[in-house]
Design a protein around this motif. Structure first.
Motif, PDB file in Angstrom:
ATOM      1  N   ASP A 186      43.229  37.406  33.414  1.00 33.36           N
ATOM      2  CA  ASP A 186      41.957  38.114  33.568  1.00 33.36           C
ATOM      3  C   ASP A 186      40.901  37.637  32.582  1.00 33.36           C
TER       4      ASP A 186
ATOM      5  N   PHE B  10      39.526  31.091  35.532  1.00 33.38           N
ATOM      6  CA  PHE B  10      40.114  32.179  34.768  1.00 33.38           C
ATOM      7  C   PHE B  10      41.575  31.869  34.486  1.00 33.38           C
TER       8      PHE B  10
ATOM      9  N   ASP C 270      38.397  31.677  40.224  1.00 30.63           N
ATOM     10  CA  ASP C 270      38.067  33.052  40.581  1.00 30.63           C
ATOM     11  C   ASP C 270      37.012  33.090  41.684  1.00 30.63           C
TER      12      ASP C 270
ATOM     13  N   GLU D 286      38.134  29.284  46.272  1.00 25.66           N
ATOM     14  CA  GLU D 286      38.377  30.547  45.577  1.00 25.66           C
ATOM     15  C   GLU D 286      39.834  30.948  45.727  1.00 25.66           C
TER      16      GLU D 286
END
Length: 69
Positions: free
Chosen positions: A18, A15, A5, A35
């Motif tokens: 979510d 992650f 994330d 990222e």
């Protein structure tokens, strides 16, 4: 699907969808850890999946294109 994330202070914040999974030192992730990179866990080792990352990025790009048209 697991993904990075964000990167904070040398830690990749991992992650799944979510949900936060764990923080991992970025140098412990094999491949081009960045990222948004999709990663897989094999034998307690995190590895960047470049193909899945490219597919995820393309899907996100298409969503943005539809949003702003």
């Amino acid at each position: 699907m697991f993904f990075i994330d964000r990167i904070e202070e040398g830690l990749g914040v991992i992650f799944e969808n979510d949900k936060f999974i764990e923080n991992v030192r970025i140098e412990e992730i094999k491949g081009n850890a960045r990222e948004g990179a999709v990663i897989v866990r094999i034998d307690n080792c995190w590895i960047v999946d470049e193909e899945a990352t490219a597919e995820r990025n393309e899907k996100m790009r298409k969503r943005l294109d539809r949003l702003f048209k």
